[in-house]
Design an enzyme around this catalytic site. Structure first.
Site, PDB file in Angstrom:
ATOM      1  N   ASN A 137       0.803  -1.227   0.000  1.00  0.00           N
ATOM      2  CA  ASN A 137       0.000   0.000   0.000  1.00  0.00           C
ATOM      3  C   ASN A 137       0.840   1.283   0.000  1.00  0.00           C
ATOM      4  O   ASN A 137       0.460   2.277  -0.605  1.00  0.00           O
ATOM      5  CB  ASN A 137      -1.031   0.000   1.127  1.00  0.00           C
ATOM      6  CG  ASN A 137      -0.422  -0.156   2.499  1.00  0.00           C
ATOM      7  OD1 ASN A 137       0.649  -0.724   2.657  1.00  0.00           O
ATOM      8  ND2 ASN A 137      -1.108   0.339   3.509  1.00  0.00           N
ATOM      9  N   LYS A 160      11.637  -8.656   1.563  1.00  0.00           N
ATOM     10  CA  LYS A 160      10.653  -9.479   0.860  1.00  0.00           C
ATOM     11  C   LYS A 160       9.429  -8.583   0.699  1.00  0.00           C
ATOM     12  O   LYS A 160       8.640  -8.399   1.621  1.00  0.00           O
ATOM     13  CB  LYS A 160      10.312 -10.738   1.660  1.00  0.00           C
ATOM     14  CG  LYS A 160       9.474 -11.780   0.871  1.00  0.00           C
ATOM     15  CD  LYS A 160       8.051 -11.343   0.676  1.00  0.00           C
ATOM     16  CE  LYS A 160       7.247 -12.326  -0.143  1.00  0.00           C
ATOM     17  NZ  LYS A 160       6.064 -11.692  -0.783  1.00  0.00           N
ATOM     18  N   ALA A 162       5.828  -7.126  -1.208  1.00  0.00           N
ATOM     19  CA  ALA A 162       4.607  -7.702  -1.756  1.00  0.00           C
ATOM     20  C   ALA A 162       4.821  -8.063  -3.217  1.00  0.00           C
ATOM     21  O   ALA A 162       5.526  -7.363  -3.956  1.00  0.00           O
ATOM     22  CB  ALA A 162       3.451  -6.716  -1.613  1.00  0.00           C
ATOM     23  N   SER A 163       4.172  -9.136  -3.651  1.00  0.00           N
ATOM     24  CA  SER A 163       4.437  -9.672  -4.985  1.00  0.00           C
ATOM     25  C   SER A 163       3.879  -8.812  -6.113  1.00  0.00           C
ATOM     26  O   SER A 163       4.208  -9.055  -7.274  1.00  0.00           O
ATOM     27  CB  SER A 163       3.854 -11.086  -5.089  1.00  0.00           C
ATOM     28  OG  SER A 163       4.534 -11.965  -4.216  1.00  0.00           O
ATOM     29  N   GLY A 212       1.711  -5.604   7.660  1.00  0.00           N
ATOM     30  CA  GLY A 212       0.781  -6.351   6.834  1.00  0.00           C
ATOM     31  C   GLY A 212      -0.452  -6.765   7.600  1.00  0.00           C
ATOM     32  O   GLY A 212      -0.851  -6.120   8.581  1.00  0.00           O
ATOM     33  N   SER A 213      -1.027  -7.868   7.190  1.00  0.00           N
ATOM     34  CA  SER A 213      -2.271  -8.341   7.786  1.00  0.00           C
ATOM     35  C   SER A 213      -2.013  -9.058   9.100  1.00  0.00           C
ATOM     36  O   SER A 213      -0.898  -9.499   9.392  1.00  0.00           O
ATOM     37  CB  SER A 213      -2.978  -9.293   6.823  1.00  0.00           C
ATOM     38  OG  SER A 213      -2.241 -10.503   6.700  1.00  0.00           O
ATOM     39  N   GLU A 234       3.571  -4.380  12.531  1.00  0.00           N
ATOM     40  CA  GLU A 234       2.528  -3.358  12.367  1.00  0.00           C
ATOM     41  C   GLU A 234       1.449  -3.993  11.502  1.00  0.00           C
ATOM     42  O   GLU A 234       1.668  -4.276  10.330  1.00  0.00           O
ATOM     43  CB  GLU A 234       3.099  -2.094  11.721  1.00  0.00           C
ATOM     44  CG  GLU A 234       2.147  -0.908  11.821  1.00  0.00           C
ATOM     45  CD  GLU A 234       1.332  -0.693  10.562  1.00  0.00           C
ATOM     46  OE1 GLU A 234       0.202  -1.245  10.517  1.00  0.00           O
ATOM     47  OE2 GLU A 234       1.807  -0.011   9.650  1.00  0.00           O
ATOM     48  N   LEU A 235       0.272  -4.231  12.112  1.00  0.00           N
ATOM     49  CA  LEU A 235      -0.710  -5.119  11.500  1.00  0.00           C
ATOM     50  C   LEU A 235      -2.042  -4.458  11.179  1.00  0.00           C
ATOM     51  O   LEU A 235      -3.064  -5.113  11.108  1.00  0.00           O
ATOM     52  CB  LEU A 235      -0.942  -6.326  12.425  1.00  0.00           C
ATOM     53  CG  LEU A 235       0.332  -7.078  12.831  1.00  0.00           C
ATOM     54  CD1 LEU A 235      -0.003  -8.231  13.750  1.00  0.00           C
ATOM     55  CD2 LEU A 235       1.089  -7.569  11.598  1.00  0.00           C
ATOM     56  N   CYS A 268      -3.451   1.649   6.730  1.00  0.00           N
ATOM     57  CA  CYS A 268      -3.688   1.105   8.073  1.00  0.00           C
ATOM     58  C   CYS A 268      -4.133   2.199   9.037  1.00  0.00           C
ATOM     59  O   CYS A 268      -4.922   1.949   9.947  1.00  0.00           O
ATOM     60  CB  CYS A 268      -2.416   0.443   8.599  1.00  0.00           C
ATOM     61  SG  CYS A 268      -1.855  -0.938   7.589  1.00  0.00           S
TER      62      CYS A 268
END
Length: 463
Positions: A137, A160, A162-163, A212-213, A234-235, A268
């Protein structure tokens, strides 16, 4: 999920990438460890020089980088340019402040004597190779707010990403290399999510950070806990936006629109639940709904666009399910709640305002990751606090009141990592950022953030 650039405004796959094979991944792990052994011995001044160069290069590349982000995940070009500028600012902030933030500390002489020492020092030393698992994001900002303090502390980083943002991820590796950081100090790993556990369990990885989630955070924390490795998580959140009678209503409405639809609603820290005192509820709802309905939806490359597409088809479907569930259970959509008919291609969703939310609706408890606002009527401050805290998340919060007693009450009782009064939640390099409850733990940014991945070492010198 394929590693690919897919334009969310059109659904067109523009470029695909092959993931690293096991041999290539191993080479990068070896290089990261070797680079750390050299990088940890460099001076703050040397690292600061490289980071200042990275900021200058980023400034020079700002339009190209912004267009890449917009192409990959759909944020408006205006927002993408602002993200680039913020990243350069943060690089310079850490380049200028890291040495002071990590300077040796000298305990109270009385405590030193009591310990039996002639002298004692507390020193911040780097941990090693840090793995960062980052989301799409804010594809530049999320990485830079990890990378700048990590590299200045003397660690090395593996990303790593996001794809769906591979080109942004590869640009970041190239940027730090062009700035002068030696090979291996910062590397991008083009791997799928299934390969993360193996990397995290590798003994050469000292720590990890994830934005992320909640499920992703739980998975990383579980593996890291099993390996006894430090993590920062951080979710996400379902941030409340409390408006009380003493607020400047015009400003509260104006900021509320930005706070909800920033980054096409995929943030978020976006305000998601609007808790409105009954005295101002109707006026706020009317003005806010009109402003949301008037936003321009369209091509994110167009400077006049307010809201672009969601980043993925799945993200839009997930958002639709939340809205449809709420409406089915009795909520009212004051505007939006549909795909815009004028944009049949791409993953667009109209800015939406829902009212009549009840606890049996999924949206009451789950994060709406898109331009959907939930309005609640509250009778008083007690009800506002109770409803604000009626969530498993606790990232940030907003409160509009000019009453100092109310501000103090909210500062004391809101369960969140931040409370922003009469303004919108935003991150700044000099202020700590992070959440509570299921929004994660640990802090990014400021001195707190740079110390997260340091070995806080006591040096004790006997008589």
């Amino acid at each position: 999920m394929a590693i690919a650039t897919v334009n969310p405004a059109t659904g067109e796959t523009l470029k695909t990438f092959e993931p690293l094979n096991p041999g290539e991944l191993e080479d990068r792990l070896v290089l990261a460890e070797q680079a750390y052994e050299a990088h940890r011995r460099t001076s703050f001044a040397t690292r600061a020089g490289w980071l200042h160069k990275a900021a200058a290069l980023l400034d020079a590349d700002h339009d190209t980088v912004a267009r890449t982000m917009t192409t990959e995940m759909g944020k408006t070009l205006v927002a993408a340019r602002a993200e680039v500028a913020k990243c350069a600012k943060t690089m310079r902030w850490y380049a200028d402040h890291a040495a002071a933030l990590l300077a040796d500390e000298h305990p109270d002489p009385a405590d030193v004597r009591d310990s039996g020492a002639a002298r004692a020092v507390v020193r911040y030393r780097p941990l090693g190779v840090v793995l960062a698992v980052m989301p799409w994001n804010f594809p530049l900002w999320q990485v830079v707010r990890f990378a700048a303090p990590t590299l200045m502390a003397g660690n090395t980083g593996l990303l790593k990403h996001a794809s769906n943002v591979p080109q942004t991820a590869l640009y970041l590796e190239e940027l730090f290399r062009r700035a002068g950081f030696p090979a291996g100090c910062f590397q991008t790993l083009l791997i799928g999510s299934g390969a993360v556990e193996g990397v995290l369990r590798d003994p050469r990885i000292a720590a990890a950070t994830l934005t992320g989630s909640e499920p992703a955070g739980r998975a990383v924390a579980s593996v890291a806990g099993d390996e006894i490795k430090k993590t920062v998580l951080e979710l996400g959140g379902s941030d409340p936006y409390v408006v009380l009678p003493s607020a400047d209503l015009d400003a509260a409405v104006r900021v509320a629109v930005t706070a909800r639809v920033q980054n096409n609603g995929q943030s978020c820290i976006a305000a998601k639940r609007f808790l409105l005192h009954t005295d101002i509820h109707d006026a706020f709802a009317e003005r806010f709904t009109a402003a949301m309905a008037a936003l321009t939806i369209g091509d994110p490359m167009d400077e006049n666009t307010d809201v672009g597409p969601l980043a993925s088809a799945q993200g839009r479907s997930d958002l639709e399910e939340l809205v449809d569930d709420a409406v089915h259970r009795g909520a009212t959509a004051l505007c939006g709640a549909r795909r815009p008919p004028q944009h049949p291609a791409g993953w667009f969703y109209e800015p939406t305002v829902l009212t009549g939310i009840t606890p049996d609706m999924r949206i009451h408890h789950e994060e709406a990751f898109g331009p959907v606002a939930s309005l609640y009527r509250v009778a008083d401050l007690d009800e506002a606090v109770a409803l604000a805290n009626d969530t498993p998340f606790g990232l940030s919060s907003n409160a509009w009141t000019r009453n100092e007693a109310e501000q103090e009450r909210l500062a004391r009782d809101l369960r969140a990592g931040g409370v922003y009064f009469n303004g919108m939640t935003a991150s700044h390099p000099g202020l700590p950022f992070g959440g509570a409850q299921r929004s994660g733990y640990g802090r990014e940014l400021s001195g707190h953030g740079i110390r997260e991945f340091c070995n806080i070492t006591t040096l004790w010198y006997g008589p």
